[in-house]
Design a protein around this motif. Structure first.
Motif, mmCIF file in Angstrom:
data_model
loop_
_atom_site.group_PDB
_atom_site.id
_atom_site.type_symbol
_atom_site.label_atom_id
_atom_site.label_comp_id
_atom_site.label_asym_id
_atom_site.label_seq_id
_atom_site.Cartn_x
_atom_site.Cartn_y
_atom_site.Cartn_z
ATOM 1 N N GLY A 1 1.177 -1.110 0.212
ATOM 2 C CA GLY A 1 0.030 0.171 0.360
ATOM 3 C C GLY A 1 0.903 1.194 -0.010
ATOM 4 O O GLY A 1 1.925 1.097 -0.015
ATOM 5 N N PRO A 2 0.153 2.653 0.081
ATOM 6 C CA PRO A 2 0.621 3.911 0.394
ATOM 7 C C PRO A 2 1.264 3.816 1.203
ATOM 8 O O PRO A 2 1.166 3.581 2.381
ATOM 9 C CB PRO A 2 -0.257 4.742 -0.511
ATOM 10 N N MET A 3 2.173 5.156 1.335
ATOM 11 C CA MET A 3 2.955 5.615 2.548
ATOM 12 C C MET A 3 2.765 7.315 2.298
ATOM 13 O O MET A 3 2.316 7.704 1.154
ATOM 14 C CB MET A 3 4.310 5.212 2.103
ATOM 15 N N CYS A 4 2.670 7.889 3.459
ATOM 16 C CA CYS A 4 2.484 9.520 3.608
ATOM 17 C C CYS A 4 3.614 9.767 3.065
ATOM 18 O O CYS A 4 4.388 9.402 3.255
ATOM 19 C CB CYS A 4 2.908 9.286 5.150
ATOM 20 N N PRO A 5 3.610 11.074 2.236
ATOM 21 C CA PRO A 5 4.189 11.411 2.018
ATOM 22 C C PRO A 5 5.801 12.204 2.119
ATOM 23 O O PRO A 5 5.113 12.436 3.624
ATOM 24 C CB PRO A 5 3.977 13.127 0.811
ATOM 25 N N GLN A 6 6.998 12.048 1.689
ATOM 26 C CA GLN A 6 8.192 12.864 2.462
ATOM 27 C C GLN A 6 9.317 13.011 1.647
ATOM 28 O O GLN A 6 9.462 12.141 0.721
ATOM 29 C CB GLN A 6 8.319 11.361 3.180
#
Length: 428
Positions: free
Chosen positions: A60-65
């Motif tokens: 799945g996706p991750m928080c933008p960073q």
């Protein structure tokens, strides 16, 4: 293939080497940037196959960073990770195949200085640990200003902490469905992930039975005055006339970067805010419920941060004038762990202290910050480009980590404290 039947849907995962893995399972959603996490009841029907199963074979996706400053230790993020601001509330599940009795659940809280990482990063996959007879669940939280901007929520807990609480509530609610024992939930995590466990132990002690805190910067709490100063720097870094709610993700991250640059205190500008004396952890309020807790640090935790400081000063490492903070002397990492252990023991909790001193062959970094991660989690592909390995093969790392994985799982199972391992771990 493996299937997992949850109240929110049936998931199709993978099975290999007697471990079932399910990735990208949502536990919460937030319809707007600073909305509190809402529990997931039904999964997105768009991901369902014709037979009604939901694909959980991909990350799945991750928080933008932005790129982590610890890339000189861990290397870059593994390539099969993506970001999506609205989809960060997901977790993965790694469990032994053929479960017949409820197993302990080990919930992993990732580190990354409160601004990087995610539950879907290959570094944190739990197949090897799950083979020790536990269920491993890496959980996610909003990072940086997305999760820890002061004033972005009316709750006493930052949005990132709210995400973690929601994830733990999800674990308890779904324990039976995943084959786990809700009375044996053990959280573990490293660096910022270790510190966040301290916050969770204060916030929701009833959701945690046991806890392993690895290399936590335990004295890095932020008081309200510092939090407001960080917020003001962030707001001043936004495009003129724009607000945190209206800027694009890229503009948001740019303002976050500028806040780090402009911050003169040396502290991380986005982290949980605790009303306390600055510089002291507030995990002293656990009353009425006994916990088993393991706290430790790596022998060379400080080395990479000292290297960063020496680089700023453009002088050799042994000549750098290093500020007296948690990143620059082993005494500070050790002192933070010991102080936390003393606080918890004074409240009646069982605490074991350890020092990890295993060093990969040919590594100039030694037993550096994050060295415990490949010993416990991930696989050869995930750690392929990590400088912390030195000249060691992943097979060497896997063998060195076997006693740790066995002891971490045994601790989650029944509270048995880790013991010394020659060349790897000493008990303090």
């Amino acid at each position: 293939m493996a299937t997992l039947n949850l109240p929110q849907g049936t998931y199709r995962g993978l099975e290999a080497n007697d471990v079932e893995s399910f990735r990208g399972i949502p536990f919460a959603y937030h319809p707007t940037r600073f909305a509190p996490p809402a529990p997931v009841t039904l999964s997105n029907p768009d991901k369902r196959s014709l037979d009604g199963e939901i694909d959980a074979t991909t990350r799945g996706p991750m928080c933008p960073q932005t790129p982590s400053r610890l890339e000189m230790v861990t290397g870059p993020l593994p390539p099969d990770t993506g970001v999506l601001e609205e989809g960060t509330g997901c977790l993965s599940i790694f469990r032994p195949g053929g479960i017949t009795l409820p197993l302990p659940i080990m919930v992993y809280v990732h580190g990354g200085g409160f601004v990087s990482g995610g539950s879907q990063v290959g570094w944190y996959d739990g197949e090897r640990l799950a083979r020790e007879g536990v269920i491993v669940i890496p959980i996610a939280y909003r990072l940086g200003a997305f999760g820890f901007l002061y004033g972005s929520t009316t709750s006493k807990h930052a949005l990132g902490v709210q995400d973690l609480i929601t994830a733990l509530e999800w674990v308890h609610a779904n324990a039976v469905s995943i084959g786990g024992d809700a009375t044996r939930v053990c959280t573990f995590g490293q660096s910022a992930g270790g510190y966040l466990q301290q916050v969770l132990l204060d916030a929701v002690p009833h959701l945690i039975r046991r806890c392993i805190i690895q290399s936590s910067p335990g004295n890095s709490a932020q008081d309200v005055k510092q939090a407001k100063a960080s917020r003001d720097l962030f707001l001043a870094s936004l495009p003129q006339g724009r607000t945190p709610e209206t800027v694009t993700t890229a503009e948001f991250l740019a303002a976050q970067t500028q806040t780090f640059i402009k911050n003169q205190t040396g502290a991380v500008p986005f982290l949980p805010t605790l009303e306390q004396v600055p510089g002291r952890s507030k995990v002293t309020t656990l009353q009425g419920q006994k916990h088993d807790i393991v706290i430790g640090w790596a022998a060379d935790d400080e080395r990479v941060f000292a290297m960063m400081e020496a680089g700023k000063q453009r002088v050799p490492l042994d000549q750098a004038k290093l500020p007296h903070d948690k990143y620059c002397t082993i005494d500070e990492w050790e002192a933070a762990s010991v102080a936390l252990a003393n606080d918890l023991r004074s409240n009646g909790h069982e605490v074991t202290l350890y020092r990890l001193y295993w060093k990969p062959r040919g590594s100039l970094l030694g037993a550096v910050h994050c060295i415990d991660l490949p010993l416990l989690l991930g696989d050869a592909a995930a750690w392929d480009k990590a400088p912390l390995k030195g000249e060691a093969t992943f097979e060497e790392i896997d063998v060195a980590g076997q006693p740790l994985r066995r002891m971490w799982a045994q601790f989650a199972r029944d509270g048995t404290a880790p013991t010394a391992v020659h060349g790897v771990l000493e008990i303090r």
